[in-house]
Design a protein around this motif. Sequence first.
Motif, short mmCIF file in Angstrom:
data_model
loop_
_atom_site.label_atom_id
_atom_site.label_comp_id
_atom_site.label_asym_id
_atom_site.label_seq_id
_atom_site.Cartn_x
_atom_site.Cartn_y
_atom_site.Cartn_z
N LEU A 31 -3.24 -8.75 12.29
CA LEU A 31 -1.94 -9.49 11.68
C LEU A 31 -2.51 -10.20 10.53
N ARG A 32 -2.03 -9.68 9.24
CA ARG A 32 -2.11 -10.20 8.13
C ARG A 32 -0.97 -10.73 7.38
N PRO A 33 -0.39 -12.02 7.40
CA PRO A 33 0.61 -12.43 6.99
C PRO A 33 1.21 -11.94 5.52
N ASP A 34 0.37 -11.59 4.91
CA ASP A 34 0.65 -10.99 3.48
C ASP A 34 1.07 -9.46 3.45
N ARG A 35 0.71 -8.75 4.57
CA ARG A 35 0.76 -7.23 4.31
C ARG A 35 2.23 -7.01 4.98
N VAL A 36 3.03 -6.11 4.24
CA VAL A 36 4.18 -5.37 4.68
C VAL A 36 4.11 -3.83 4.58
N ARG A 37 4.28 -3.38 5.61
CA ARG A 37 4.12 -1.92 5.84
C ARG A 37 5.36 -1.01 5.67
N ILE A 38 5.51 -0.26 4.77
CA ILE A 38 6.77 0.74 4.55
C ILE A 38 6.53 2.04 5.06
N PHE A 39 7.08 2.61 5.99
CA PHE A 39 6.83 3.75 6.55
C PHE A 39 7.89 4.90 6.23
N VAL A 40 7.38 5.80 5.66
CA VAL A 40 8.32 6.82 4.91
C VAL A 40 8.14 8.25 5.73
N ASP A 41 9.31 8.94 5.84
CA ASP A 41 9.09 10.33 6.53
C ASP A 41 9.88 11.39 5.61
N THR A 42 10.25 11.29 4.55
CA THR A 42 10.95 12.57 3.89
C THR A 42 10.27 13.04 2.75
N VAL A 43 10.39 14.20 2.43
CA VAL A 43 9.47 14.91 1.46
C VAL A 43 10.71 14.79 0.09
N ALA A 44 10.33 14.05 -1.01
CA ALA A 44 11.15 13.91 -2.14
C ALA A 44 11.52 14.95 -2.94
N SER A 45 10.66 16.09 -2.82
CA SER A 45 10.74 17.18 -4.08
C SER A 45 9.79 18.35 -3.36
N THR A 46 10.22 19.33 -3.76
CA THR A 46 9.62 20.75 -3.43
C THR A 46 8.08 20.89 -3.55
N PRO A 47 7.21 20.73 -2.64
CA PRO A 47 5.88 21.18 -2.68
C PRO A 47 5.45 22.20 -3.38
N HIS A 48 4.36 22.36 -4.22
CA HIS A 48 4.09 23.72 -4.74
C HIS A 48 2.73 23.61 -5.18
N VAL A 49 2.07 24.86 -5.18
CA VAL A 49 0.74 25.02 -5.50
C VAL A 49 0.56 24.40 -7.18
N GLY A 50 -0.50 23.98 -7.34
CA GLY A 50 -0.76 23.60 -8.87
C GLY A 50 -1.33 22.45 -9.06
#
Length: 73
Positions: free
Chosen positions: A54-73
């Motif tokens: 427990l760290r009273p100053d820590r806030v975790r944000i969990f994300v699960d979506t891809v915001a843009s198309t992944p690509h090589v490069g």
Amino acid sequence: MSSLDVTAAGEEPKRTWPEVVGLPIKEAREIILKDKPDADIVVLPVGTPTTRDLRPDRVRIFVDTVASTPHVG
């Protein structure tokens, strides 16, 4: 309850932010920091293993979506 659990106005500090669900990370971060300026915000993919300490100053944000198309490069 310790003195750290009460704001200057005598109320308990905010500990959850359901209103940021679905918002972009940047916007969610801004909202959380308004309520908790000392927050150490950590953004993690959903399902990431985390420590149980427990760290009273820590806030975790969990994300699960891809915001843009992944690509090589």
